[in-house]
Design an enzyme around this catalytic site. Structure first.
Site, PDB file in Angstrom:
ATOM      1  N   CYS A 122       0.940  -0.710  -0.192  1.00 44.55           N
ATOM      2  CA  CYS A 122       0.230   0.017  -0.175  1.00 44.55           C
ATOM      3  C   CYS A 122       0.997   1.007  -0.415  1.00 44.55           C
ATOM      4  CB  CYS A 122      -0.850   0.044   1.302  1.00 44.55           C
ATOM      5  SG  CYS A 122      -2.104  -1.381   1.369  1.00 44.55           S
TER       6      CYS A 122
ATOM      7  N   ARG B 192       3.091   0.194  -5.414  1.00 44.22           N
ATOM      8  CA  ARG B 192       3.448  -0.385  -3.671  1.00 44.22           C
ATOM      9  C   ARG B 192       1.362  -1.132  -3.987  1.00 44.22           C
ATOM     10  NH1 ARG B 192       7.148   1.816   0.040  1.00 44.22           N
ATOM     11  NH2 ARG B 192       5.448   0.650   1.287  1.00 44.22           N
TER      12      ARG B 192
ATOM     13  N   TRP C 105      -2.762  -2.965  -2.077  1.00 48.95           N
ATOM     14  CA  TRP C 105      -2.349  -4.297  -2.049  1.00 48.95           C
ATOM     15  C   TRP C 105      -2.824  -4.839  -1.299  1.00 48.95           C
ATOM     16  CZ3 TRP C 105      -0.404  -8.209   0.134  1.00 48.95           C
ATOM     17  CH2 TRP C 105       0.091  -9.261  -0.397  1.00 48.95           C
TER      18      TRP C 105
ATOM     19  N   ASN D  84      -0.971   1.900   6.314  1.00 48.81           N
ATOM     20  CA  ASN D  84      -0.225  -0.061   5.398  1.00 48.81           C
ATOM     21  C   ASN D  84      -0.115  -0.141   6.388  1.00 48.81           C
ATOM     22  OD1 ASN D  84       1.308  -1.129   4.070  1.00 48.81           O
ATOM     23  ND2 ASN D  84       3.481   0.582   3.889  1.00 48.81           N
ATOM     24  N   GLY D  85       0.079  -1.835   6.242  1.00 51.74           N
ATOM     25  CA  GLY D  85       0.770  -2.846   7.460  1.00 51.74           C
ATOM     26  C   GLY D  85      -0.636  -3.480   8.074  1.00 51.74           C
TER      27      GLY D  85
ATOM     28  N   GLU E  35      16.400 -16.364 -11.771  1.00 55.64           N
ATOM     29  CA  GLU E  35      16.123 -15.091 -11.795  1.00 55.64           C
ATOM     30  C   GLU E  35      15.568 -14.811 -13.272  1.00 55.64           C
ATOM     31  OE1 GLU E  35      15.397 -12.768  -9.690  1.00 55.64           O
ATOM     32  OE2 GLU E  35      15.648 -11.234 -11.141  1.00 55.64           O
TER      33      GLU E  35
ATOM     34  N   LYS F  95      11.415 -13.748 -13.282  1.00 56.83           N
ATOM     35  CA  LYS F  95      11.189 -12.567 -14.248  1.00 56.83           C
ATOM     36  C   LYS F  95      10.236 -12.880 -15.090  1.00 56.83           C
ATOM     37  CE  LYS F  95      12.888 -10.071 -12.607  1.00 56.83           C
ATOM     38  NZ  LYS F  95      13.159 -10.252 -11.433  1.00 56.83           N
TER      39      LYS F  95
ATOM     40  N   GLU G  78       6.603 -13.238 -13.471  1.00 55.45           N
ATOM     41  CA  GLU G  78       5.838 -12.549 -12.837  1.00 55.45           C
ATOM     42  C   GLU G  78       5.269 -11.520 -13.511  1.00 55.45           C
ATOM     43  OE1 GLU G  78       9.726 -10.482 -10.731  1.00 55.45           O
ATOM     44  OE2 GLU G  78       7.993 -10.222  -9.936  1.00 55.45           O
TER      45      GLU G  78
ATOM     46  N   HIS H 243      16.668 -35.849 -13.070  1.00 54.93           N
ATOM     47  CA  HIS H 243      16.068 -36.381 -11.988  1.00 54.93           C
ATOM     48  C   HIS H 243      14.255 -35.734 -11.929  1.00 54.93           C
ATOM     49  CE1 HIS H 243      20.161 -37.182 -10.311  1.00 54.93           C
ATOM     50  NE2 HIS H 243      20.606 -35.903 -11.023  1.00 54.93           N
TER      51      HIS H 243
ATOM     52  N   LYS I 115       5.601  -3.752  -5.220  1.00 60.47           N
ATOM     53  CA  LYS I 115       7.385  -3.826  -5.200  1.00 60.47           C
ATOM     54  C   LYS I 115       7.569  -4.252  -3.696  1.00 60.47           C
ATOM     55  CE  LYS I 115      10.671  -1.974  -7.387  1.00 60.47           C
ATOM     56  NZ  LYS I 115      11.070  -3.712  -7.697  1.00 60.47           N
TER      57      LYS I 115
HETATM   58  C1  AGP Z   1      11.349  -9.504  -8.471  1.00 57.72           C
HETATM   59  O1  AGP Z   1      11.242  -9.379  -8.987  1.00 57.72           O
HETATM   60  C2  AGP Z   1      10.261  -9.070  -6.944  1.00 57.72           C
HETATM   61  N1  AGP Z   1       8.884  -8.491  -7.614  1.00 57.72           N
HETATM   62  C3  AGP Z   1      10.851 -10.011  -5.479  1.00 57.72           C
HETATM   63  O2  AGP Z   1      11.038 -11.421  -5.701  1.00 57.72           O
HETATM   64  C4  AGP Z   1      11.289  -8.774  -4.845  1.00 57.72           C
HETATM   65  O3  AGP Z   1      12.184  -9.574  -5.354  1.00 57.72           O
HETATM   66  C5  AGP Z   1      10.897  -9.566  -2.610  1.00 57.72           C
HETATM   67  O4  AGP Z   1      10.187  -9.265  -3.016  1.00 57.72           O
HETATM   68  C6  AGP Z   1      11.854  -9.118  -2.322  1.00 57.72           C
HETATM   69  O5  AGP Z   1      12.108  -7.656  -1.635  1.00 57.72           O
HETATM   70  P1  AGP Z   1      13.284  -7.149  -1.684  1.00 57.72           P
HETATM   71  O6  AGP Z   1      14.280  -7.099  -2.781  1.00 57.72           O
HETATM   72  O7  AGP Z   1      12.708  -5.526  -1.202  1.00 57.72           O
HETATM   73  O8  AGP Z   1      13.137  -7.190  -0.138  1.00 57.72           O
END
Ligand code: AGP
Length: 612
Positions: free
Chosen positions: A2, A27, A73, A99-100, A485, A489, A492, A508, A607
């Site tokens: 949020c 956010r 969010w 937020n929280g 990674e 990417k 997501e 395996h 984010k």
């Molecule tokens: C990455 O593309 C993601 N959106 C997510 O995995 C992110 O890296 C993860 O939530 C950790 O966030 P941070 O690095 O802000 O702690």
């Protein structure tokens, strides 16, 4: 998660709040809302994005020089108009944004219900605003004091801002576990979850600490006190953020801009820390803890998501260079596992946002057991750098695309510098080898620039695989985290199912998935277990899988086997992740754009993950 933004001063609040919400939309973006005092409380909120809110308020009465705004969010209650923030108190005279998570909200809600409070939403936030009103009423106290008393009853995380119809000259804000920044202007105050909504109005900011309450009044200077009623002197800092850093700068999406920023962000992360000519690596932020790191019995790296992948690269680096055993842990698992930690352990916590709840909790756990905590974070002034003993910022600049790109390569850069520095101190690396690596590291930004030239080819490739249903990513050694990674990417932002695997593990199990429909991205650069990776490619080939290989420029062997080739410049094996990640970022980006996905704000994500 949020985003929170608020204003009190002489200007009209609406344009400040709306612009701020757009900046904070990374956010959370499932619903948004605003409230103003003019002189009564006006509330507008709707499901959807900030643009939907903007349309919704067209033609409505939105004037006012004090206001609060929120982009959500969802945690408690589905994203709809009712659960969107702000929330009103029972009398309709208080409005709150939050937020929280209020963990004990169910107990508080029950008590309030018994006292006759009615709840409109399913949120934990509404509990808080009723509680504050209840205290004001029972204790005959003003808003700031009621907030303080209420927060002493709350378990959980919060960044809140509250506005009262009875006190149009004051905003009350507080934080614990979720970030909040106060901007100090000329006779005006700004509040936001990060500094991006504030930067163009003032450079003077105060980052609130946990359990601090800020009273922003038109009639007096900023007052900060703790929830235990201790008055604090505000620590005013100068913002270093620039406006251009948070704008798209001609790119179609923030993600693409951030991918293209990597030569700069890697260079900035090394600036002042690496001097190849003088043969020196030094990280000012960890200077007092270098000996501790050098003598560590073990290094534990804790992180989540992409930052965890960077941590895996860190494991290879520290073990190879500094000969220190390393464990890489998901923060969310580590915190609930009763891990064995001693004072001789060094924990490296990696986080782009510096606000990830699981990483923060894991830090507190390791700290309570006596470990030394080193942070690697991107957001200056965020919670994680403040919770660690020492650390290094990544200097990647604001990362706004929800999918992390430049933060990953900046984190890997810092880990490389740290591992080299500790290895040098320990004498676990030959001087000549040390010089060889740092010379190569210095040339990486240029090589990233060169790597980015594959973009048009990758766009073509993306066209061929736009509608693939699954993807497999394979790599070995330093390229295994790159495979993970790459897969993250893709899933997501394009919503295509993708798995990353150590190439040798494929036989395996995942090999069963391979058929002519299955694209397999193999990172097959020419160092390390190159020949072994070629055998893995052959195994895929034998089952008719489509091979997309990332290879070193001039490669011949893989070229003969692969269906598609992406060439990257030659470099040291341990530095390959800094280059090989880039074509995979671009591939995900183009596929997502071609599938018409919202690249910068993928569904269900946010984010900064400030909830468990
Ligand atoms: C990455 O593309 C993601 N959106 C997510 O995995 C992110 O890296 C993860 O939530 C950790 O966030 P941070 O690095 O802000 O702690």
């Amino acid at each position: 998660m949020c985003g929170i933004v608020a204003y009190i001063g002489e200007k009209q609040a609406l344009p400040i709040l709306l612009k701020g919400l757009y900046r904070l939309e990374y956010r959370g973006y499932d619903s948004a809302g605003l409230a103003f005092l003019n002189p009564g409380l006006q509330l507008y909120k709707t499901k959807g994005k900030v643009a939907d809110l903007e349309t919704y308020i067209e033609g409505k009465n939105t004037s006012g020089t004090i206001g609060i705004a929120h982009t959500r969010w969802a945690t408690h209650g589905e994203p709809n108009d009712i659960n969107a923030h702000p929330h009103f108190s029972q009398s309709g005279k208080l409005a709150i944004i939050h937020n929280g998570i209020i963990e004990n909200y169910a107990v508080l809600k029950e008590e309030l219900k018994q006292r006759g409070y009615l709840f409109k939403s399913e949120t934990d936030t509404e509990v808080l605003v009723h509680l504050i009103e209840d205290i004001m009423h029972n204790e005959k106290t003003e808003l700031g004091e009621a907030v303080r008393i209420a927060l002493n009853q709350v378990i959980g995380a919060y960044a809140i801002v509250i506005m009262s119809e009875n006190d149009p000259d004051t905003l009350v804000a507080a934080r614990k576990g979720s970030p909040l920044v106060v901007g100090i202007g000329d006779g005006e105050f700004y509040l936001a979850s990060d500094a991006t909504p504030i930067v163009e109005y003032t450079k003077d900011v105060v980052y609130l600490n946990d359990e601090e309450i800020a009273i922003l009044s038109r009639k007096q200077s900023l007052t900060i006190k703790t929830i235990k009623n201790q008055i604090k002197t505000p620590y005013v800092q100068k913002l270093e953020l620039s406006l251009t850093a948070i704008e798209k700068g001609g790119f179609e999406h923030f993600m693409l801009k951030e991918i293209y920023e990597q030569p700069r962000s890697i260079r900035d992360s090394m600036r002042g820390r690496l001097n190849a000519k003088e043969g020196r690596v030094s990280l000012g932020g960890i200077i007092d803890y270098e000996t501790k790191m050098k003598n560590a019995r073990r290094i534990i790296i804790i992180a989540c998501g992409t930052s965890w992948h960077a941590g895996l690269v860190g494991e290879y680096l520290f073990e190879e260079l500094a000969r220190i055993p390393v464990e890489v842990e998901y923060a969310s698992e580590f915190r609930y596992r009763n891990p064995v930690i001693s004072e001789e352990d060094v924990v490296i916590a990696i986080s782009q946002s510096g606000e990830t709840a699981d990483t923060l909790a894991a830090i507190e756990l390791a700290k309570s057991k006596g470990a030394t905590i080193i942070g690697i974070c991107n957001v200056v002034g965020s919670s994680i750098p403040r919770a660690t003993h020492a650390g290094s910022y990544t200097h990647a600049g604001p990362e706004i695309g929800v999918a992390s790109t430049k933060a990953f390569t900046a984190q890997v850069t810092i880990l490389t510098l740290m591992a080299l520095r500790i290895a040098y101190m320990k004498g676990s690396i030959e001087k000549s080898r040390f010089h060889q690596i740092i010379n190569e590291l210095e040339s990486i930004p240029e090589k990233v620039e060169e790597t980015l030239k594959v973009d048009p080819e990758i766009k073509e490739l993306a066209r061929m695989f736009t509608f693939a249903r699954n993807f497999l990513y394979l790599g070995r050694g330093y390229n295994f985290p790159v495979a993970l990674e790459g897969a993250l990417k893709l899933k997501e932002i394009s919503y295509i199912h993708a798995e990353g695997y150590p190439a040798a593990e494929m036989k395996h199990g995942p090999i069963a998935l391979i058929d002519r429909e299955m694209p397999v991205v193999v990172i097959a650069t020419n160092r390390g277990p190159y020949d072994k990776v070629i055998s893995n490619i052959q195994e895929v080939k034998a089952r008719n899988g489509k091979i997309i290989a990332v290879v070193t420029k001039g490669d011949i062997k893989v070229k003969e086997l692969a269906d598609y080739i992406i060439e990257i410049p030659e470099t040291e094996e341990m530095l390959v992740p800094l280059l090989a990640t880039i074509p995979l970022q671009l591939l995900s980006y183009h596929i997502a754009v071609m599938r018409d996905c919202n690249v910068d704000q993928p569904r269900n994500l946010a984010k900064s993950v400030t909830v468990e």
